[in-house]
Design a protein around this motif. Structure first.
Motif, short mmCIF file in Angstrom:
data_model
loop_
_atom_site.label_atom_id
_atom_site.label_comp_id
_atom_site.label_asym_id
_atom_site.label_seq_id
_atom_site.Cartn_x
_atom_site.Cartn_y
_atom_site.Cartn_z
N ASP A 114 -9.93 5.63 1.41
CA ASP A 114 -8.54 5.22 1.67
C ASP A 114 -8.49 4.06 2.66
O ASP A 114 -7.72 3.11 2.49
N ARG A 115 -9.32 4.14 3.68
CA ARG A 115 -9.36 3.02 4.65
C ARG A 115 -9.89 1.75 4.00
O ARG A 115 -9.39 0.64 4.30
N LEU A 116 -10.87 1.88 3.12
CA LEU A 116 -11.38 0.70 2.42
C LEU A 116 -10.32 0.08 1.51
O LEU A 116 -10.23 -1.14 1.39
N VAL A 117 -9.52 0.94 0.86
CA VAL A 117 -8.44 0.42 0.02
C VAL A 117 -7.44 -0.37 0.86
O VAL A 117 -7.02 -1.48 0.49
N THR A 118 -7.04 0.18 2.01
CA THR A 118 -6.08 -0.51 2.88
C THR A 118 -6.65 -1.83 3.38
O THR A 118 -5.95 -2.87 3.38
N ARG A 119 -7.91 -1.82 3.78
CA ARG A 119 -8.53 -3.05 4.30
C ARG A 119 -8.66 -4.10 3.21
O ARG A 119 -8.41 -5.29 3.45
N THR A 120 -9.02 -3.68 2.02
CA THR A 120 -9.16 -4.63 0.91
C THR A 120 -7.82 -5.25 0.55
O THR A 120 -7.73 -6.46 0.31
N ILE A 121 -6.77 -4.43 0.51
CA ILE A 121 -5.45 -4.96 0.19
C ILE A 121 -4.99 -5.95 1.25
O ILE A 121 -4.39 -7.00 0.93
N GLN A 122 -5.27 -5.69 2.51
CA GLN A 122 -4.90 -6.63 3.56
C GLN A 122 -5.62 -7.96 3.41
O GLN A 122 -5.01 -9.03 3.51
N LEU A 123 -6.93 -7.90 3.15
CA LEU A 123 -7.68 -9.15 2.97
C LEU A 123 -7.22 -9.91 1.74
O LEU A 123 -7.12 -11.15 1.75
N VAL A 124 -6.91 -9.18 0.67
CA VAL A 124 -6.43 -9.85 -0.55
C VAL A 124 -5.07 -10.49 -0.29
O VAL A 124 -4.80 -11.61 -0.75
N ASN A 125 -4.19 -9.81 0.47
CA ASN A 125 -2.88 -10.39 0.78
C ASN A 125 -3.01 -11.64 1.64
O ASN A 125 -2.24 -12.60 1.47
N ILE A 126 -3.97 -11.64 2.58
CA ILE A 126 -4.17 -12.84 3.40
C ILE A 126 -4.60 -14.02 2.54
O ILE A 126 -4.11 -15.14 2.69
N ARG A 127 -5.53 -13.74 1.62
CA ARG A 127 -5.96 -14.83 0.73
C ARG A 127 -4.85 -15.25 -0.22
O ARG A 127 -4.71 -16.44 -0.52
N LEU A 128 -4.05 -14.28 -0.67
CA LEU A 128 -2.95 -14.64 -1.55
C LEU A 128 -1.89 -15.46 -0.81
O LEU A 128 -1.21 -16.30 -1.43
#
Length: 601
Positions: free
Chosen positions: A489-503
């Motif tokens: 769950d923490r990896l999912v949250t961290r990945t979504i944050q990084l993807v949003n920053i790149r987006l």
């Protein structure tokens, strides 16, 4: 000197007794020890001896080192049943007919007697006792069936019960319990996890019926069908029946959905540590014969008839090797039984090894099929597979976070959630069984021992310690699985944050290109249009000011139309579809009304 006298001089007393028994069997062979011929009677039975594994839990006294110890002794089913059903069962049928007053129930009992009456030969012989008043050397008989039908439960309870009066009282309770916990799904009928005592008022007395789901893996290719299963509706051996078949984790959790297209994407199959570990690869090919692929859910049924007879049911797992033990019955007899047996004899409260203790050993073997905390000899435990795959996903996260990585993490989170729910169901079922046993002990703690012996009330306190041990192992395994789920769950949250920053950076670039395109694309179009070499445009009397109003109007129209379609187009399209459907319904109603008027006229 005779052979018997010579053996009496050379061997101890128990060995001489075994020798005399062997001589008696040799000189006067009994019908139950003769291998049956190729008769046709067994082919018409719903359940045959070929489907059964029979084991006796016996005290072995003739050991090279140490004292007496309980061991699992296999028994050949053909040596216990009559030759081609040659026995006269008229008296048993008469007893079955007299056990019920209702004609419908009487006919049902006669059917049970005709189909499963031969299994009464599987009951233990109560004369199997040592001399000098010693207790029985055979503690209980464990029968394992490799097929699962609800009729088999009723058949075993009918055949292995002690008398027909008890059978007539227990059969309605068994049927009611089955109907209460049966569930229907797209992938086959199943049971909810439960433990129920079938005695009067649900007291903690025999018989006991229990159903527990457990995790297992399959090899490449389709799972082999269950053997020797005769579908009465189709009239031949078939796996397309109301049997409780082996299901994948997705089919177990999503009971009413078709998950065939998602089975190949199981997280359990994505992590393959044998690809980089040569030693592990050799062990897998040597022990398993195939690489483990999909993660499945099977159900183990347990029917504890009395203190000396227990029957377990599971799907056919014969495509797996037996050494090391990867089948459920071999895992129970070779590993879980030995551990519980040793702990049982090491305890100070003593007690006797009964069928209920063997039920706890069977439960330990089923729920621990994929967990390292139960036995360290398992090469590919469940937590290691998921932990290795999460390490791979974390490496991908540091390299290049993407939406595809988010989907993989969500799939892993979903699968871990299913495994955790199954483990919680197992813990809840064992806690329910423990609560019933403790309540029984509290109700009978002050009972008179003589009255207890007269009523043959089972003593269940000896199984509390092994049951608590199984429960403790499951709880520790559940803690590890929940930690893996939290990490995912923490990896999912961290990945979504990084993807949003790149987006966000990508969105800025897209905004720049959109503004530039919005301004210069209409200008480029109109410049090309007015620059075309036509007569009515080249010789016009208008000046360049005509270009700008037309360009601005076209630009505004294109931009406004695009914004309108982006934000309101779907809403207007839905309104159009609803209007079209209403028109069709109106036309259909008018046509139907006109047809009815024509028929009436």
């Amino acid at each position: 000197m005779s052979l018997a006298a010579y053996m009496r001089l050379l061997a101890p007393r128990q060995f001489c007794q075994m020798a005399f028994d062997g001589l008696a069997v040799t000189t006067e062979p009994d019908e139950s020890t003769v291998k049956p011929g190729a008769g046709s009677a067994w082919t018409h039975k719903p359940l045959t001896p070929a489907q059964l594994l029979i084991n006796d839990i016996r005290i072995q006294t003739l050991r090279r080192s140490g004292g007496p110890r309980l061991e699992v002794t296999p028994q050949a089913p053909w040596s216990l049943v009559p030759d081609d059903e040659a026995e006269d069962s008229a008296s048993w049928r008469r007893k079955a007919s007299d056990a019920a007053k209702n004609p419908i129930q009487r006919q049902q009992f006669l059917t049970f007697e005709a189909e499963y009456g031969w299994m009464r030969r599987l009951r233990l012989n109560h004369t199997d006792s040592a001399e000098d008043g010693q207790p029985l050397s055979t503690k209980c008989r464990w029968i394992h069936c490799s097929s699962k039908f609800e009729d088999y439960l009723e058949g075993f309870l009918w055949a292995l019960s002690e008398d027909y009066t008890t059978r007539a009282e227990l059969m309605p309770s068994l049927k009611s319990t089955i109907e209460q916990h049966a569930r229907y799904s797209k992938h086959g009928k199943c049971f909810t996890p439960f433990s129920a005592f079938l005695g009067p008022s649900g007291d903690a007395s025999y018989p006991l019926l229990m159903s527990v789901p457990f995790l297992d893996w399959s090899v490449q290719g389709p799972t082999p069908p269950l053997r020797f299963q005769i579908d009465k509706r189709e009239g031949f051996q078939s796996a397309k029946s109301s049997a409780h078949l082996l299901r994948s984790v997705l089919q177990h959790f999503y009971r009413l959905e078709d998950t065939h297209d998602r089975e190949r994407d199981q997280v359990f199959n994505k992590h393959k540590p044998w690809g980089t570990d040569r030693g592990l690869d050799l062990k897998l090919r040597q022990w398993y014969g195939h690489y483990p692929t999909a993660l499945n859910v099977d159900e183990m049924w347990m029917l504890v008839v009395d203190s000396q007879h227990i029957v377990t049911f599971s799907s056919n797992q014969t495509w797996k090797s037996q050494s090391p033990s990867h089948q459920l019955p071999s895992r129970i007899s070779d590993i879980s039984f030995r551990g519980i047996r040793n702990a049982f004899f090491a305890s100070e409260d003593g007690g006797d090894f009964t069928a209920m203790t063997q039920a706890i050993a069977s439960l330990n073997g089923a729920v621990g099929m994929m967990h390292r905390s139960f036995w360290p000899d398992f090469l590919l435990p469940l937590t290691d597979r998921y932990a290795g795959y999460l390490s791979h996903l974390q490496y991908r996260l540091h390299r290049a976070p993407s939406t595809r990585l988010v989907l993989d993490l969500v799939a892993c989170l979903e699968e871990l959630g299913i495994v955790i729910s199954i483990t919680e169901q197992q813990i809840e079922t064992i806690n329910e069984l423990l609560a019933k046993i403790r309540k029984y002990e509290e109700d009978h703690i002050e009972a008179d021992l003589t009255a207890t012996a007269e009523h043959d009330v089972p003593r269940l306190s000896s199984v509390l310690a092994p049951t608590m041990e199984v429960l403790d192992k499951l709880q520790r395994e559940l803690i590890d699985l929940r930690d893996l789920r939290d990490n995912t769950d923490r990896l999912v949250t961290r990945t979504i944050q990084l993807v949003n920053i790149r987006l966000e950076d990508h969105g800025k670039a897209i905004l720049v290109f959109t503004v530039v395109t919005l301004i210069f694309l209409p200008l480029n179009f109109l410049s090309s249009y007015f620059g075309m070499n036509f007569r009515d445009i080249r010789d016009t009397d208008q000046t360049q000011w005509l270009f700008w109003p037309v360009a601005l109007c076209v630009t505004a129209g294109v931009a406004g139309g695009s914004v309108f379609l982006a934000f309101s187009g779907r809403q207007w399209w839905e309104r159009f579809v609803m209007w079209r459907d209403r028109r069709k319904e109106m036309y259909l109603s008018l046509a139907t009304a006109s047809q009815q008027r024509m028929r009436q006229s």
